[in-house]
Design a protein around this motif. Structure first.
Motif, PDB file in Angstrom:
ATOM      1  N   GLY A 245     -14.054   9.142 -10.497  1.00  0.00           N
ATOM      2  CA  GLY A 245     -13.398  10.428 -10.711  1.00  0.00           C
ATOM      3  C   GLY A 245     -13.680  11.488  -9.661  1.00  0.00           C
ATOM      4  N   THR A 246     -14.569  11.205  -8.693  1.00  0.00           N
ATOM      5  CA  THR A 246     -14.767  12.203  -7.638  1.00  0.00           C
ATOM      6  C   THR A 246     -13.832  11.906  -6.473  1.00  0.00           C
ATOM      7  OG1 THR A 246     -16.506  10.887  -6.644  1.00  0.00           O
ATOM      8  CG2 THR A 246     -17.200  12.594  -8.181  1.00  0.00           C
ATOM      9  N   MET A 247     -13.507  12.944  -5.747  1.00  0.00           N
ATOM     10  CA  MET A 247     -12.639  12.783  -4.582  1.00  0.00           C
ATOM     11  C   MET A 247     -13.465  12.965  -3.321  1.00  0.00           C
ATOM     12  SD  MET A 247      -9.154  14.803  -5.533  1.00  0.00           S
ATOM     13  CE  MET A 247      -9.436  15.805  -6.984  1.00  0.00           C
ATOM     14  N   THR A 248     -13.510  11.942  -2.480  1.00  0.00           N
ATOM     15  CA  THR A 248     -14.167  12.044  -1.176  1.00  0.00           C
ATOM     16  C   THR A 248     -13.188  11.566  -0.111  1.00  0.00           C
ATOM     17  OG1 THR A 248     -15.155   9.845  -1.491  1.00  0.00           O
ATOM     18  CG2 THR A 248     -16.538  11.743  -2.020  1.00  0.00           C
ATOM     19  N   PHE A 249     -13.225  12.187   1.051  1.00  0.00           N
ATOM     20  CA  PHE A 249     -12.279  11.840   2.121  1.00  0.00           C
ATOM     21  C   PHE A 249     -12.803  12.409   3.446  1.00  0.00           C
ATOM     22  CE2 PHE A 249     -10.261  16.089   2.179  1.00  0.00           C
ATOM     23  CZ  PHE A 249     -10.645  16.559   0.932  1.00  0.00           C
TER      24      PHE A 249
ATOM     25  N   THR B 123      -8.687  15.665 -12.498  1.00  0.00           N
ATOM     26  CA  THR B 123      -7.744  16.049 -11.440  1.00  0.00           C
ATOM     27  C   THR B 123      -7.809  15.017 -10.316  1.00  0.00           C
ATOM     28  OG1 THR B 123      -9.431  17.396 -10.353  1.00  0.00           O
ATOM     29  CG2 THR B 123      -7.950  18.536 -11.886  1.00  0.00           C
ATOM     30  N   VAL B 124      -6.700  14.882  -9.630  1.00  0.00           N
ATOM     31  CA  VAL B 124      -6.643  14.019  -8.448  1.00  0.00           C
ATOM     32  C   VAL B 124      -5.662  14.661  -7.474  1.00  0.00           C
ATOM     33  CG1 VAL B 124      -4.820  12.533  -9.377  1.00  0.00           C
ATOM     34  CG2 VAL B 124      -6.324  11.653  -7.583  1.00  0.00           C
TER      35      VAL B 124
ATOM     36  N   SER C 104      -9.347   3.213  -6.549  1.00  0.00           N
ATOM     37  CA  SER C 104      -9.954   3.579  -7.835  1.00  0.00           C
ATOM     38  C   SER C 104      -9.080   4.559  -8.609  1.00  0.00           C
ATOM     39  CB  SER C 104     -11.318   4.224  -7.595  1.00  0.00           C
ATOM     40  OG  SER C 104     -11.141   5.501  -6.992  1.00  0.00           O
ATOM     41  N   GLY C 105      -7.958   4.973  -8.026  1.00  0.00           N
ATOM     42  CA  GLY C 105      -7.145   6.018  -8.637  1.00  0.00           C
ATOM     43  C   GLY C 105      -7.438   7.386  -8.048  1.00  0.00           C
ATOM     44  N   PHE C 106      -8.529   7.478  -7.315  1.00  0.00           N
ATOM     45  CA  PHE C 106      -8.924   8.733  -6.684  1.00  0.00           C
ATOM     46  C   PHE C 106      -9.222   8.468  -5.213  1.00  0.00           C
ATOM     47  CE2 PHE C 106      -9.842   8.940 -11.111  1.00  0.00           C
ATOM     48  CZ  PHE C 106      -9.507  10.233 -11.489  1.00  0.00           C
TER      49      PHE C 106
END
Lengths: 166, 436
Positions: B246-250, A133-134, B223-225
């Motif tokens: 693949g992890t999302m950080t923000f 997922t994104v 990176s796509g994420f």
């Protein structure tokens, strides 16, 4: 109207495939997750074009919500069936929000939406390892007017195919 | 890099500081700006004529831009300053109702070194306010020297630290809403010297300055994420804070000592707040709830964190210890509250509020009292504080197909709302500390 939209999108994706080395029609974000796979022919039920247009690649959400409507569940069931018989594909579910909301919150909301789709597909037998997922938050609207007719289309989760064989 | 030399020089006509009535109390919300005159600084060398004129204009713009001062134009002056060292004819400045007079001189030596001297006078008490000061540096740093002069004038008259010698990092934007291209940019607080820090191949968002101004945290989709990056302003190089595909950080933010970073991390659709120690990469999870927890910001003493959460059912503001644990809700008005930022003075929280289809930038006390909405529009968001805590810059987006985003500033009293001019669209500002 919806068919026309799909046709336009399909054309755009074909263009993307055609010019994958020279930027893309969504604005040149070559690193974003728009895969440049061959879409194939819509008359072929194993083609990505069929998945995208005949089945439908996206579901929509109510304002500030991430739960799936009955219509969304129906569509995702069809996606799951297709993914079962077309095991060469992994998917990335892209979650999106409309522009009403702060930037960080909308990234989180889009992630929730994408995850709702992931969990539902998983419950229908699609291995979690095939699903990433994104969230794009409010960064990539499809429609750009500032009222509900556009917002309702932008609050979406899109299932994007990635062919492992290609 | 250049070095600014800062020196007080001998007072010629004696400064009686305590007697000076020339004072603006910013806390009261200034309605009538103080009239001042700044004759063009005297060029002591022939090659300083142009820089003297430019530098004087920057000083004037800095002061008038605060909304606290009003410049009396040169055309209204009845006399000229012809020598920086001669005594001032106060009556000439009294007749044009100048409360403050700033005089200066500029010279450039053969080595290209620029020297600027200036004095501030209280016209009606006929006294110098403080003593004369001298700045010197490389000639191409004239803008910074002008900002330093203005900061000193501001400080003498208001009793507070200035904010002119500072910078803003932001997201520069081009293209329509559906295919917007974004890149990080840096500029002086007044919009000069724009420099781009990334290309626009990937979406970038929400840059945040380190407390020393030498690093910037931001979120990139390269990176796509969405992934938090840490950028070195000096060599303009970035690296991911967490290298985990693949992890999302923000939503990153530095601690006040710059040693650790707060950020949001997504896991299974849930977003929580984490803190990373930069020296060893050690990570501590600070919130554990199925709700969205994001937009964290440290208190200036580093002991507490304000953040937003929808655990109550809608976005609201909470304060917790810097180590996590129990959080107390501080926002109770109608509507939703997000993007909280602790003021540099520690006494207020700036935030974005959504209510009845409108967006506002506002401030409140730490217990949620004295909420004050400073702006209202279709979409205002993302406040950042001036280094002295008196001004807020934020982004404003306009609606519709041709909607764009730009930066605005406003006093914490709600006055002096005005756009910041940027070469392209702009969003997500973060104000640096005052430069040294």
């Amino acid at each position: 109207m919806k068919k026309l939209k799909n046709a336009i999108l399909f054309t755009a994706l074909v263009m993307l495939t055609a010019c994958s080395n020279s930027g893309n029609p969504f604005g040149g974000n070559s690193n974003d997750t728009f895969f440049g796979n061959d879409m194939g022919d819509i008359s072929n039920p194993t083609s990505p074009a069929y998945f995208q247009q005949a089945i439908g690649d996206r579901v929509f959400f109510a304002i500030d919500q991430s739960n799936l409507s009955p219509e969304a569940m129906d569509l995702l069931s069809s996606q799951a069936t297709w993914l079962m018989t077309n095991g060469d594909y992994e998917i990335i579910v892209e979650g999106h929000a409309d522009e009403q909301g702060t930037r960080d919150y909308n990234v989180a909301l889009g992630a929730r939406r994408a995850n709702s789709v992931k969990e539902y597909l998983n419950s229908l037998g699609i291995a979690a390892s095939r699903i990433q997922t994104v969230s794009y938050g409010k960064e990539r609207p499809i429609e750009i007017c500032s009222n509900e007719s556009c917002y309702s289309v932008n609050r979406r989760a899109v299932t994007v195919l990635n062919n492992l064989g290609s | 890099m250049f070095r600014l030399i800062f020196a007080a020089f001998i007072i010629l006509n004696g400064g009686a500081l305590s007697a000076a009535p020339l004072r603006i109390e910013i806390t009261q919300g200034v309605i009538e700006p103080m009239p001042f005159a700044v004759p063009v600084f005297i060029a002591e060398t022939p090659n300083a004529v142009e820089v003297a004129r430019n530098l004087t204009n920057v000083v004037r713009n800095d002061l008038t831009g605060t909304g606290l001062f009003r410049e009396i134009p040169t055309s209204a002056h009845v006399s000229k300053i012809t020598s920086f060292s001669s005594p001032v004819q106060f009556s000439d400045w009294q007749v044009i109702n100048a409360d403050a007079l700033i005089t200066g001189s500029v010279s450039v030596n053969n080595g290209g070194k620029l020297t600027v001297m200036f004095r501030v006078y209280d016209v009606f008490s006929q006294q110098e306010l403080g003593s004369g000061l001298k700045f010197s540096g490389n000639a191409n740093s004239w803008r910074r020297i002008a900002h330093k002069v203005a900061d000193e004038v501001y400080s003498r008259i208001t009793g507070e630290t200035g904010y002119f010698d500072s910078r803003i990092v932001f997201v520069s934007e081009t293209g329509g809403k559906a295919q917007r291209r974004k890149r990080l940019a840096l500029m002086d607080y007044d919009g000069a010297n724009v420099k781009y820090l990334t290309d626009s191949n990937s979406i970038v968002m929400a840059p945040r300055f380190s407390p020393k101004g030498d690093k910037v945290l931001y979120t990139s989709y390269a990176s796509g994420f969405p992934q938090v990056q840490i950028l070195n302003v000096g060599n303009v190089r970035s690296r991911p804070l967490i290298n985990q595909a693949g992890t999302m950080t923000f939503a990153p933010r530095f601690s006040p000592n710059g040693n650790s970073v707060l950020y949001s991390l997504e896991n299974g659709g849930n977003v929580d707040i984490y803190r990373m120690q930069l020296s060893n990469g050690a990570v501590k999870r600070l919130t554990r709830s199925p709700a969205i927890e994001t937009a964290p910001s440290f208190s200036p003493d580093g002991k507490q964190i304000v953040f937003e959460s929808d655990r109550s059912g809608s976005q609201q503001l909470y304060i917790m210890s810097a180590d996590g644990g129990e959080a107390r809700r501080i926002s109770f008005g109608s509507g939703r509250y997000g993007t909280p930022v602790w003021s540099p003075r520690g006494d207020m929280i700036a935030f974005t509020k959504q209510s009845k289809g409108r967006f506002h930038i506002g401030v409140m006390r730490l217990d949620g009292s004295e909420e004050r909405l400073l702006t209202a529009s279709f979409l205002d968001e993302g406040p950042t504080w001036s280094p002295n805590g008196r001004v807020i810059v934020f982004s404003r987006s306009t609606q519709g197909r041709n909607g764009t985003s730009s930066l605005y500033s406003v006093d914490i009293s709600g006055r002096n709302l005005k756009p910041l001019i940027t070469p392209e669209g702009a969003s997500d500002p973060s104000w640096s500390p005052l430069a040294r």
